[in-house]
Motif scaffolding. Structure first.
Motif, PDB file in Angstrom:
ATOM      1  N   ALA A  13       0.837  -1.202   0.000  1.00 26.46           N
ATOM      2  CA  ALA A  13       0.000   0.000   0.000  1.00 26.46           C
ATOM      3  C   ALA A  13       0.874   1.256   0.000  1.00 26.46           C
ATOM      4  O   ALA A  13       0.607   2.222  -0.734  1.00 26.46           O
ATOM      5  CB  ALA A  13      -0.936  -0.006   1.202  1.00 26.46           C
ATOM      6  N   HIS A  14       1.914   1.249   0.806  1.00 23.66           N
ATOM      7  CA  HIS A  14       2.819   2.401   0.850  1.00 23.66           C
ATOM      8  C   HIS A  14       3.626   2.518  -0.440  1.00 23.66           C
ATOM      9  O   HIS A  14       3.765   3.612  -1.004  1.00 23.66           O
ATOM     10  CB  HIS A  14       3.754   2.271   2.039  1.00 23.66           C
ATOM     11  N   LEU A  15       4.160   1.399  -0.920  1.00 24.10           N
ATOM     12  CA  LEU A  15       5.005   1.438  -2.115  1.00 24.10           C
ATOM     13  C   LEU A  15       4.234   1.871  -3.349  1.00 24.10           C
ATOM     14  O   LEU A  15       4.777   2.571  -4.218  1.00 24.10           O
ATOM     15  CB  LEU A  15       5.659   0.080  -2.340  1.00 24.10           C
ATOM     16  N   PHE A  16       2.965   1.476  -3.454  1.00 25.13           N
ATOM     17  CA  PHE A  16       2.194   1.874  -4.632  1.00 25.13           C
ATOM     18  C   PHE A  16       1.935   3.383  -4.634  1.00 25.13           C
ATOM     19  O   PHE A  16       1.880   4.004  -5.693  1.00 25.13           O
ATOM     20  CB  PHE A  16       0.889   1.085  -4.704  1.00 25.13           C
ATOM     21  N   THR A  17       1.783   3.965  -3.457  1.00 27.26           N
ATOM     22  CA  THR A  17       1.690   5.426  -3.399  1.00 27.26           C
ATOM     23  C   THR A  17       3.026   6.067  -3.767  1.00 27.26           C
ATOM     24  O   THR A  17       3.076   7.048  -4.519  1.00 27.26           O
ATOM     25  CB  THR A  17       1.240   5.889  -2.008  1.00 27.26           C
ATOM     26  N   MET A  18       4.121   5.509  -3.251  1.00 27.07           N
ATOM     27  CA  MET A  18       5.438   6.057  -3.590  1.00 27.07           C
ATOM     28  C   MET A  18       5.755   5.865  -5.064  1.00 27.07           C
ATOM     29  O   MET A  18       6.497   6.668  -5.658  1.00 27.07           O
ATOM     30  CB  MET A  18       6.513   5.411  -2.723  1.00 27.07           C
ATOM     31  N   ALA A  19       5.192   4.837  -5.696  1.00 29.11           N
ATOM     32  CA  ALA A  19       5.372   4.666  -7.142  1.00 29.11           C
ATOM     33  C   ALA A  19       4.726   5.819  -7.903  1.00 29.11           C
ATOM     34  O   ALA A  19       5.249   6.263  -8.936  1.00 29.11           O
ATOM     35  CB  ALA A  19       4.789   3.334  -7.592  1.00 29.11           C
ATOM     36  N   ASP A  20       3.587   6.307  -7.423  1.00 30.96           N
ATOM     37  CA  ASP A  20       2.988   7.501  -8.029  1.00 30.96           C
ATOM     38  C   ASP A  20       3.896   8.715  -7.843  1.00 30.96           C
ATOM     39  O   ASP A  20       4.034   9.543  -8.749  1.00 30.96           O
ATOM     40  CB  ASP A  20       1.616   7.779  -7.413  1.00 30.96           C
ATOM     41  N   ALA A  73       6.091  18.961  -4.848  1.00 27.76           N
ATOM     42  CA  ALA A  73       6.508  17.575  -4.631  1.00 27.76           C
ATOM     43  C   ALA A  73       7.955  17.381  -5.062  1.00 27.76           C
ATOM     44  O   ALA A  73       8.739  16.710  -4.378  1.00 27.76           O
ATOM     45  CB  ALA A  73       5.597  16.622  -5.395  1.00 27.76           C
ATOM     46  N   GLY A  74       8.319  17.976  -6.200  1.00 31.11           N
ATOM     47  CA  GLY A  74       9.698  17.891  -6.660  1.00 31.11           C
ATOM     48  C   GLY A  74      10.664  18.563  -5.710  1.00 31.11           C
ATOM     49  O   GLY A  74      11.764  18.058  -5.432  1.00 31.11           O
ATOM     50  N   GLN A  75      10.279  19.704  -5.180  1.00 25.39           N
ATOM     51  CA  GLN A  75      11.128  20.402  -4.216  1.00 25.39           C
ATOM     52  C   GLN A  75      11.300  19.576  -2.948  1.00 25.39           C
ATOM     53  O   GLN A  75      12.399  19.514  -2.369  1.00 25.39           O
ATOM     54  CB  GLN A  75      10.521  21.765  -3.900  1.00 25.39           C
ATOM     55  N   ALA A 115       4.971  12.622   3.867  1.00 24.96           N
ATOM     56  CA  ALA A 115       4.437  13.619   4.797  1.00 24.96           C
ATOM     57  C   ALA A 115       4.799  15.028   4.358  1.00 24.96           C
ATOM     58  O   ALA A 115       3.971  15.954   4.459  1.00 24.96           O
ATOM     59  CB  ALA A 115       4.974  13.352   6.211  1.00 24.96           C
ATOM     60  N   ALA A 116       6.011  15.219   3.855  1.00 26.44           N
ATOM     61  CA  ALA A 116       6.437  16.540   3.397  1.00 26.44           C
ATOM     62  C   ALA A 116       5.617  16.981   2.191  1.00 26.44           C
ATOM     63  O   ALA A 116       5.229  18.157   2.077  1.00 26.44           O
ATOM     64  CB  ALA A 116       7.921  16.526   3.051  1.00 26.44           C
ATOM     65  N   ILE A 117       5.324  16.068   1.298  1.00 17.28           N
ATOM     66  CA  ILE A 117       4.513  16.388   0.127  1.00 17.28           C
ATOM     67  C   ILE A 117       3.089  16.737   0.549  1.00 17.28           C
ATOM     68  O   ILE A 117       2.490  17.709   0.087  1.00 17.28           O
ATOM     69  CB  ILE A 117       4.510  15.211  -0.867  1.00 17.28           C
ATOM     70  N   GLU A 118       2.528  15.957   1.458  1.00 16.82           N
ATOM     71  CA  GLU A 118       1.152  16.182   1.893  1.00 16.82           C
ATOM     72  C   GLU A 118       1.012  17.441   2.726  1.00 16.82           C
ATOM     73  O   GLU A 118      -0.083  18.023   2.786  1.00 16.82           O
ATOM     74  CB  GLU A 118       0.654  14.958   2.656  1.00 16.82           C
ATOM     75  N   ALA A 119       2.110  17.879   3.329  1.00 17.31           N
ATOM     76  CA  ALA A 119       2.046  19.118   4.106  1.00 17.31           C
ATOM     77  C   ALA A 119       1.763  20.327   3.227  1.00 17.31           C
ATOM     78  O   ALA A 119       1.263  21.356   3.695  1.00 17.31           O
ATOM     79  CB  ALA A 119       3.350  19.328   4.869  1.00 17.31           C
ATOM     80  N   ALA A 120       2.062  20.192   1.922  1.00  9.88           N
ATOM     81  CA  ALA A 120       1.866  21.312   0.987  1.00  9.88           C
ATOM     82  C   ALA A 120       0.565  21.180   0.188  1.00  9.88           C
ATOM     83  O   ALA A 120       0.328  21.974  -0.725  1.00  9.88           O
ATOM     84  CB  ALA A 120       3.038  21.379   0.028  1.00  9.88           C
ATOM     85  N   GLY A 121      -0.279  20.206   0.523  1.00  7.79           N
ATOM     86  CA  GLY A 121      -1.516  20.046  -0.232  1.00  7.79           C
ATOM     87  C   GLY A 121      -2.332  18.889   0.285  1.00  7.79           C
ATOM     88  O   GLY A 121      -2.034  18.341   1.355  1.00  7.79           O
ATOM     89  N   PRO A 122      -3.352  18.462  -0.463  1.00 10.14           N
ATOM     90  CA  PRO A 122      -4.229  17.367  -0.016  1.00 10.14           C
ATOM     91  C   PRO A 122      -3.463  16.058   0.144  1.00 10.14           C
ATOM     92  O   PRO A 122      -2.405  15.863  -0.484  1.00 10.14           O
ATOM     93  CB  PRO A 122      -5.255  17.261  -1.150  1.00 10.14           C
ATOM     94  N   PRO A 123      -3.947  15.166   0.970  1.00 10.69           N
ATOM     95  CA  PRO A 123      -3.267  13.879   1.145  1.00 10.69           C
ATOM     96  C   PRO A 123      -3.308  13.060  -0.135  1.00 10.69           C
ATOM     97  O   PRO A 123      -4.202  13.174  -0.962  1.00 10.69           O
ATOM     98  CB  PRO A 123      -4.058  13.203   2.270  1.00 10.69           C
ATOM     99  N   LEU A 124      -2.300  12.196  -0.283  1.00 10.73           N
ATOM    100  CA  LEU A 124      -2.240  11.286  -1.415  1.00 10.73           C
ATOM    101  C   LEU A 124      -3.076  10.047  -1.132  1.00 10.73           C
ATOM    102  O   LEU A 124      -3.210   9.631   0.020  1.00 10.73           O
ATOM    103  CB  LEU A 124      -0.799  10.884  -1.691  1.00 10.73           C
ATOM    104  N   ALA A 125      -3.617   9.468  -2.171  1.00  9.22           N
ATOM    105  CA  ALA A 125      -4.410   8.240  -2.028  1.00  9.22           C
ATOM    106  C   ALA A 125      -3.473   7.036  -1.874  1.00  9.22           C
ATOM    107  O   ALA A 125      -2.377   7.027  -2.384  1.00  9.22           O
ATOM    108  CB  ALA A 125      -5.295   8.056  -3.261  1.00  9.22           C
TER     109      ALA A 125
END
Length: 512
Positions: free
Chosen positions: A214-221, A463-465, A502-512
């Motif tokens: 579940a975690h890896l598939f989100t990180m794949a996105d 996200a890139g930053q 967590a750093a990415i989600e801090a700047a916007g909506p949570p990832l699925a």
């Protein structure tokens, strides 16, 4: 420190993870203890009647027709554990063994196995004292469940067998139990069999694998979005209306992640109206949500199978409340083996499409202006050339591991067990596929970050930053070649960890 209470209704996947990987302690509820006591009373009555019942007054497997004298039934249970603890190979990870112990307690606590509460309590003592049986990797066919691995666990309760020392050494169980102030258990009729007849090993591994997947598939996105951004890809294929017309839920979620991750990027804006870049990207970019989304849907199927198994009683025989003792085939691991094989296929393909994006990033003819192999000084320096070799090797291994184990049945026990599930093998190799996927995504993370850095002065998405910040300490700026293996290991840690997400989600909506 959390507490997991074992009820007759069972435990949750989160409970298994908390005990296997965390510091949760375990308690047997009064209701579970009462259910076990009632079930044990039925076995005691059968013993008084001296009627032949499998596992209570008979031998096992092909020896099921051999009647055992009452005075030898305790000996029978101990002999069963000694003979079935016949595994070989490297030891299984501690988290897997702890999951097995908890799941065996959960099954016994349902009150259909005919064992005394003390048996479950001693298994709990192992967990709460941090005592991990030494369980070899090879031995289970997923036939009558995970017989050999569970026998290595059960034998420790009797003061025999091996446990894992603090330094990883193999120690005698009796010595470690004594040091912990725990007394060995003398097993009564049916109890040795109840300790080993179950799918706890393969179920534990499937539950842990599902958590990881579940975690890896989100990180794949995440890594896909970074690579697409670095290659001047378009985000138009990820618009929600394009996925509403093909309503696979995983695809929808993955596309939503990609669209979200690519927002607010000066790199994306720089070519948004350029037809050369914005018409159609390669499949590894444009079809990322179709592949990763299908993997998410496969994971949902596997999770459903695991949830049903988690609510099941897989002992044999079972002691029913009305006094009947019935043989079952519920220990057969086919449902888990099929699910693990299916999920391994999906995870392998998530890694395969990731490697294709890495190859594209490194190829000067396809990377849309990036230097060869992402080095500003190609020739003297090779950049990430060999990192892609490593990724290709991992993809090849995952393809081999994606071949199903569950079709490899071999008969055992004098043809009594003439069809086996190979569910243990299926879940072991699934975990290897996921570990390889972690490395593949780490390579894509590093390649994509380097590509984003080389697009300066254009600024990447938030996200890139965040990704650049996450790897900057160990990966630095584009420049001369450096020892790459440590950076790849650190990249694996970023992929496995939760900090970048967590750093990415801090700047916007949570990832699925």
């Amino acid at each position: 420190m959390s507490v997991v209470e074992i009820l007759p209704t069972g435990v949750s996947p989160a409970d298994v993870v908390a005990v296997a990987r965390g510091d949760a302690t375990v308690e047997l509820s009064a209701a579970a203890s009462a259910a076990m006591t009632d079930s044990r009373a039925i076995v005691a009555e059968i013993e008084r009647q001296e009627r032949p019942v499998y596992g209570v007054s008979t031998g096992f497997g092909a020896l099921a027709n051999t009647f055992i004298d009452p005075q030898r039934r305790t000996e029978l249970q101990h002999a069963l554990l000694r003979s079935h603890a016949a595994g070989v190979g490297a030891r299984m990870p501690t988290e897997v063994v702890r999951a097995m112990l908890l799941l065996r307690v959960r099954s016994l606590a349902k009150g259909l196995s005919g064992v005394r509460p003390v048996v479950a309590e001693r298994l709990i003592d192992l967990l709460n004292h941090g005592i991990t049986p030494w369980v070899p990797e090879h031995g289970s066919l997923g036939a009558s469940g995970d017989l050999a691995p569970l026998a290595h666990c059960g034998l420790v309760l009797t003061g025999e067998g091996w446990v894992v020392g603090k330094d990883g050494a193999r120690l005698p169980a009796g010595q470690v139990l004594g040091e912990a102030g725990l007394a060995p258990v003398e097993l009564a009729a049916k109890e040795g069999l109840a300790l080993i007849n179950g799918t706890d090993g393969m179920l534990g591994m499937l539950l842990l694998a599902a958590e990881d997947a579940a975690h890896l598939f989100t990180m794949a996105d995440v890594t896909a979005a970074l690579a697409i951004e670095a290659m001047l890809g378009t985000d138009r294929p990820f618009q929600p209306e394009l996925h509403a017309i093909r309503p696979h839920p995983g695809q929808r979620d993955s596309a939503g992640n990609l669209a979200r991750l690519l927002r607010s990027s000066a790199i994306m804006d720089s070519h948004r109206d350029d037809l050369e870049h914005a018409v159609q990207d390669a499949y590894s970019m444009r079809c990322a949500p179709q592949v990763a989304g299908a993997a998410r849907d496969t994971l949902a199927f596997a999770v459903g199978v695991a949830d049903r198994e988690l609510a099941s009683v897989v002992d044999n025989p079972v002691v029913l409340p009305d006094g009947r003792v019935e043989s079952t085939g519920n220990f057969h691991g086919a449902p888990l083996g099929f699910a693990a094989d299916y999920l391994a296929i999906a995870a392998a393909e998530v890694g395969a499409i990731s490697e294709r994006r890495v190859d594209r990033l490194l190829d000067v003819t396809r990377s849309r202006g990036l230097p060869p192999f992402l080095t500003p000084d190609p020739g003297v320096n090779s950049g990430l050339m060999i990192a892609q070799y490593t990724a290709a090797g991992l993809v090849a291994e995952n393809r081999r591991l994606a071949a199903p184990a569950s079709v490899d049945s071999l008969p055992t026990s004098g043809m009594q067990e003439d069809h086996v599930s190979m569910g243990w093998a299926a879940t072991v190799k699934l975990r290897t596929v996921l570990d390889n996927l972690t490395s593949l995504l780490a390579v894509e993370l590093l390649a994509a970050v380097r590509g984003l850095q080389l697009r300066a002065p254009l600024t990447p998405s938030p996200a890139g930053q965040a990704a650049i910040a996450a790897v900057s300490e160990f990966f630095g700026e584009p420049g001369p070649d450096a020892f790459l293996a440590p950076a790849m290991e650190s990249g694996r840690a970023v992929i496995k960890g939760r900090e970048l997400r967590a750093a990415i989600e801090a700047a916007g909506p949570p990832l699925a």
